[in-house]
Motif scaffolding. Structure first.
Motif, PDB file in Angstrom:
ATOM      1  N   GLY A  59      28.699  15.925   8.649  1.00  0.00           N
ATOM      2  CA  GLY A  59      28.714  16.981   9.661  1.00  0.00           C
ATOM      3  C   GLY A  59      28.510  16.427  11.053  1.00  0.00           C
ATOM      4  N   PHE A  60      27.557  15.513  11.191  1.00  0.00           N
ATOM      5  CA  PHE A  60      27.311  14.878  12.481  1.00  0.00           C
ATOM      6  C   PHE A  60      28.560  14.154  12.971  1.00  0.00           C
ATOM      7  CE2 PHE A  60      26.274  10.901  14.676  1.00  0.00           C
ATOM      8  CZ  PHE A  60      25.639  11.392  15.802  1.00  0.00           C
ATOM      9  N   LEU A  61      29.151  13.322  12.116  1.00  0.00           N
ATOM     10  CA  LEU A  61      30.333  12.561  12.513  1.00  0.00           C
ATOM     11  C   LEU A  61      31.519  13.460  12.826  1.00  0.00           C
ATOM     12  CD1 LEU A  61      30.163   9.558  10.012  1.00  0.00           C
ATOM     13  CD2 LEU A  61      29.633   9.541  12.461  1.00  0.00           C
ATOM     14  N   THR A  62      31.676  14.530  12.046  1.00  0.00           N
ATOM     15  CA  THR A  62      32.780  15.462  12.287  1.00  0.00           C
ATOM     16  C   THR A  62      32.651  16.106  13.658  1.00  0.00           C
ATOM     17  OG1 THR A  62      33.026  15.914   9.920  1.00  0.00           O
ATOM     18  CG2 THR A  62      33.936  17.544  11.440  1.00  0.00           C
ATOM     19  N   LEU A  63      31.472  16.630  13.954  1.00  0.00           N
ATOM     20  CA  LEU A  63      31.278  17.299  15.240  1.00  0.00           C
ATOM     21  C   LEU A  63      31.340  16.319  16.402  1.00  0.00           C
ATOM     22  CD1 LEU A  63      28.521  19.888  14.300  1.00  0.00           C
ATOM     23  CD2 LEU A  63      30.976  20.282  14.591  1.00  0.00           C
ATOM     24  N   TRP A  64      30.744  15.158  16.221  1.00  0.00           N
ATOM     25  CA  TRP A  64      30.739  14.155  17.279  1.00  0.00           C
ATOM     26  C   TRP A  64      32.167  13.734  17.620  1.00  0.00           C
ATOM     27  CZ3 TRP A  64      30.799   8.457  16.315  1.00  0.00           C
ATOM     28  CH2 TRP A  64      30.676   7.732  17.505  1.00  0.00           C
ATOM     29  N   ILE A 115      31.011  24.513  -1.719  1.00  0.00           N
ATOM     30  CA  ILE A 115      31.080  24.548  -0.253  1.00  0.00           C
ATOM     31  C   ILE A 115      31.581  23.201   0.267  1.00  0.00           C
ATOM     32  CG2 ILE A 115      29.703  24.731   1.867  1.00  0.00           C
ATOM     33  CD1 ILE A 115      27.841  26.659   0.233  1.00  0.00           C
ATOM     34  N   MET A 116      31.030  22.120  -0.264  1.00  0.00           N
ATOM     35  CA  MET A 116      31.450  20.782   0.155  1.00  0.00           C
ATOM     36  C   MET A 116      32.910  20.525  -0.225  1.00  0.00           C
ATOM     37  SD  MET A 116      28.808  19.525   1.696  1.00  0.00           S
ATOM     38  CE  MET A 116      28.191  21.132   2.155  1.00  0.00           C
ATOM     39  N   ALA A 117      33.311  21.003  -1.388  1.00  0.00           N
ATOM     40  CA  ALA A 117      34.708  20.823  -1.832  1.00  0.00           C
ATOM     41  C   ALA A 117      35.669  21.565  -0.904  1.00  0.00           C
ATOM     42  CB  ALA A 117      34.867  21.293  -3.271  1.00  0.00           C
ATOM     43  N   VAL A 118      35.291  22.760  -0.480  1.00  0.00           N
ATOM     44  CA  VAL A 118      36.144  23.524   0.442  1.00  0.00           C
ATOM     45  C   VAL A 118      36.265  22.794   1.775  1.00  0.00           C
ATOM     46  CG1 VAL A 118      36.256  25.654   1.816  1.00  0.00           C
ATOM     47  CG2 VAL A 118      35.806  25.768  -0.642  1.00  0.00           C
ATOM     48  N   ILE A 119      35.163  22.235   2.270  1.00  0.00           N
ATOM     49  CA  ILE A 119      35.224  21.483   3.523  1.00  0.00           C
ATOM     50  C   ILE A 119      36.120  20.253   3.348  1.00  0.00           C
ATOM     51  CG2 ILE A 119      33.899  20.151   5.216  1.00  0.00           C
ATOM     52  CD1 ILE A 119      31.533  22.041   4.650  1.00  0.00           C
ATOM     53  N   MET A 122      38.635  19.861   1.295  1.00  0.00           N
ATOM     54  CA  MET A 122      40.035  20.302   1.256  1.00  0.00           C
ATOM     55  C   MET A 122      40.491  20.824   2.614  1.00  0.00           C
ATOM     56  SD  MET A 122      40.462  22.108  -2.472  1.00  0.00           S
ATOM     57  CE  MET A 122      39.077  23.210  -2.271  1.00  0.00           C
ATOM     58  N   GLY A 123      39.559  21.370   3.383  1.00  0.00           N
ATOM     59  CA  GLY A 123      39.894  21.914   4.691  1.00  0.00           C
ATOM     60  C   GLY A 123      40.338  20.860   5.677  1.00  0.00           C
ATOM     61  N   GLN A 124      39.851  19.617   5.535  1.00  0.00           N
ATOM     62  CA  GLN A 124      40.224  18.550   6.467  1.00  0.00           C
ATOM     63  C   GLN A 124      41.746  18.332   6.474  1.00  0.00           C
ATOM     64  OE1 GLN A 124      37.898  16.546   8.407  1.00  0.00           O
ATOM     65  NE2 GLN A 124      36.449  18.129   7.838  1.00  0.00           N
ATOM     66  N   PRO A 125      42.367  17.993   5.342  1.00  0.00           N
ATOM     67  CA  PRO A 125      43.824  17.796   5.381  1.00  0.00           C
ATOM     68  C   PRO A 125      44.599  19.096   5.582  1.00  0.00           C
ATOM     69  CG  PRO A 125      42.973  17.368   3.169  1.00  0.00           C
ATOM     70  CD  PRO A 125      41.796  17.586   4.057  1.00  0.00           C
ATOM     71  N   LEU A 126      44.037  20.227   5.146  1.00  0.00           N
ATOM     72  CA  LEU A 126      44.732  21.495   5.368  1.00  0.00           C
ATOM     73  C   LEU A 126      44.829  21.822   6.857  1.00  0.00           C
ATOM     74  CD1 LEU A 126      43.430  23.744   2.447  1.00  0.00           C
ATOM     75  CD2 LEU A 126      45.710  22.745   2.746  1.00  0.00           C
ATOM     76  N   LEU A 127      43.817  21.449   7.618  1.00  0.00           N
ATOM     77  CA  LEU A 127      43.899  21.622   9.072  1.00  0.00           C
ATOM     78  C   LEU A 127      44.965  20.702   9.667  1.00  0.00           C
ATOM     79  CD1 LEU A 127      40.162  22.129   9.985  1.00  0.00           C
ATOM     80  CD2 LEU A 127      42.018  23.755  10.373  1.00  0.00           C
ATOM     81  N   GLY A 128      45.160  19.543   9.043  1.00  0.00           N
ATOM     82  CA  GLY A 128      46.251  18.672   9.469  1.00  0.00           C
ATOM     83  C   GLY A 128      47.601  19.326   9.243  1.00  0.00           C
ATOM     84  N   VAL A 129      47.765  19.989   8.101  1.00  0.00           N
ATOM     85  CA  VAL A 129      49.005  20.713   7.813  1.00  0.00           C
ATOM     86  C   VAL A 129      49.175  21.858   8.816  1.00  0.00           C
ATOM     87  CG1 VAL A 129      50.188  22.162   6.117  1.00  0.00           C
ATOM     88  CG2 VAL A 129      49.021  20.068   5.375  1.00  0.00           C
ATOM     89  N   ALA A 130      48.085  22.566   9.098  1.00  0.00           N
ATOM     90  CA  ALA A 130      48.145  23.662  10.074  1.00  0.00           C
ATOM     91  C   ALA A 130      48.560  23.135  11.443  1.00  0.00           C
ATOM     92  CB  ALA A 130      46.799  24.375  10.157  1.00  0.00           C
ATOM     93  N   VAL A 147      42.520   9.300   9.048  1.00  0.00           N
ATOM     94  CA  VAL A 147      41.210   9.784   9.502  1.00  0.00           C
ATOM     95  C   VAL A 147      40.827  11.050   8.731  1.00  0.00           C
ATOM     96  CG1 VAL A 147      39.939  10.725  11.472  1.00  0.00           C
ATOM     97  CG2 VAL A 147      41.441   8.755  11.783  1.00  0.00           C
ATOM     98  N   LEU A 148      41.777  11.972   8.600  1.00  0.00           N
ATOM     99  CA  LEU A 148      41.487  13.215   7.877  1.00  0.00           C
ATOM    100  C   LEU A 148      41.127  12.942   6.428  1.00  0.00           C
ATOM    101  CD1 LEU A 148      44.204  15.655   9.280  1.00  0.00           C
ATOM    102  CD2 LEU A 148      41.817  15.420   9.974  1.00  0.00           C
ATOM    103  N   LEU A 149      41.813  11.994   5.809  1.00  0.00           N
ATOM    104  CA  LEU A 149      41.530  11.679   4.405  1.00  0.00           C
ATOM    105  C   LEU A 149      40.199  10.947   4.236  1.00  0.00           C
ATOM    106  CD1 LEU A 149      45.103  10.779   3.126  1.00  0.00           C
ATOM    107  CD2 LEU A 149      43.811  12.902   2.779  1.00  0.00           C
ATOM    108  N   VAL A 150      39.830  10.122   5.213  1.00  0.00           N
ATOM    109  CA  VAL A 150      38.507   9.467   5.153  1.00  0.00           C
ATOM    110  C   VAL A 150      37.410  10.526   5.227  1.00  0.00           C
ATOM    111  CG1 VAL A 150      36.898   7.993   6.432  1.00  0.00           C
ATOM    112  CG2 VAL A 150      39.221   7.202   5.969  1.00  0.00           C
ATOM    113  N   PHE A 151      37.544  11.473   6.152  1.00  0.00           N
ATOM    114  CA  PHE A 151      36.543  12.532   6.254  1.00  0.00           C
ATOM    115  C   PHE A 151      36.554  13.415   5.000  1.00  0.00           C
ATOM    116  CE2 PHE A 151      36.079  11.226  10.575  1.00  0.00           C
ATOM    117  CZ  PHE A 151      34.804  11.624  10.931  1.00  0.00           C
ATOM    118  N   ALA A 152      37.720  13.675   4.457  1.00  0.00           N
ATOM    119  CA  ALA A 152      37.798  14.452   3.213  1.00  0.00           C
ATOM    120  C   ALA A 152      37.087  13.708   2.085  1.00  0.00           C
ATOM    121  CB  ALA A 152      39.253  14.738   2.845  1.00  0.00           C
ATOM    122  N   ALA A 153      37.219  12.389   2.057  1.00  0.00           N
ATOM    123  CA  ALA A 153      36.545  11.593   1.026  1.00  0.00           C
ATOM    124  C   ALA A 153      35.025  11.648   1.182  1.00  0.00           C
ATOM    125  CB  ALA A 153      37.035  10.148   1.076  1.00  0.00           C
TER     126      ALA A 153
END
Length: 184
Positions: free
Chosen positions: A84-89, A132-136, A138-146, A160-166
């Motif tokens: 969460g910290f890294l995502t927001l930062w 909740i964590m699984a949805v987040i 999956m949300g990383q690459p889905l936002l890339g598609v969006a 980058v999106l896949l690293v954060f998804a991992a």
């Protein structure tokens, strides 16, 4: 130390002092750099935002230690706190896709804030937080598609999106293991 959560009787230990001291040192670095170069220019708002992010990270790690200790649940909370910290930062510094002001980047922030609020709502119950964590994740690459639809012509950094998804998936896996352990 055993696998039990910290009971709070040792509230002022070396690790806690080192952790919060490191957070303060990180916050002080831009102020020191501003004394030596004109390339770094932080406003009071920048320092406030950084302080809130570091406080959230430290609080997340404190919760991880108190609620989970050295268990999969504790590790899951710690991983999610760092993610969460890294995502927001990263999102507020440069943005995941395009500039930080692009509308699709709001989705990354909402994923983290929603995850925190929902995790608090379910009191970090591993059975719920794993989803909740699984949805987040999956949300990383889905936002890339969006972004492909919302921002034609912008490059999407899939790596980058896949690293954060991992990273978010690793937190989900820890909560899954904690849930299975509790079900035994």
């Amino acid at each position: 130390m055993n696998d039990q959560a910290d009971t709070g009787h040792n509230w002022l230990n070396g690790w806690r002092i080192a952790g919060w001291g490191a957070a303060l040192a990180l916050l002080a670095l831009p102020a020191i750099a501003m004394q030596f170069t004109d390339e770094v220019h932080w406003t009071p708002l920048d320092f406030g935002f950084a302080a809130v992010l570091l406080l959230a990270l430290g609080t997340g790690l404190e919760i991880a230690i108190r609620l989970g200790g050295r268990t999969p649940k504790g590790l899951g909370i710690a991983i999610a706190s760092v993610a969460g910290f890294l995502t927001l930062w990263a999102n507020f510094a440069v943005g995941f896709i395009g500039a930080e002001s692009e509308p699709v980047n709001t989705g990354f922030t909402l994923l983290v804030i929603g995850g925190v609020l929902l995790s608090l709502l379910v009191r970090f119950h591993p059975g719920a937080v794993r989803w909740i964590m699984a949805v987040i994740a999956m949300g990383q690459p889905l936002l890339g598609v969006a972004a492909l639809w919302m921002m034609p012509g912008h490059a999407v950094e899939w790596g980058v999106l896949l690293v954060f998804a991992a990273i978010w998936s690793a937190a989900a896996l820890c909560f899954h293991r904690a849930h299975r352990r509790a079900a035994r």
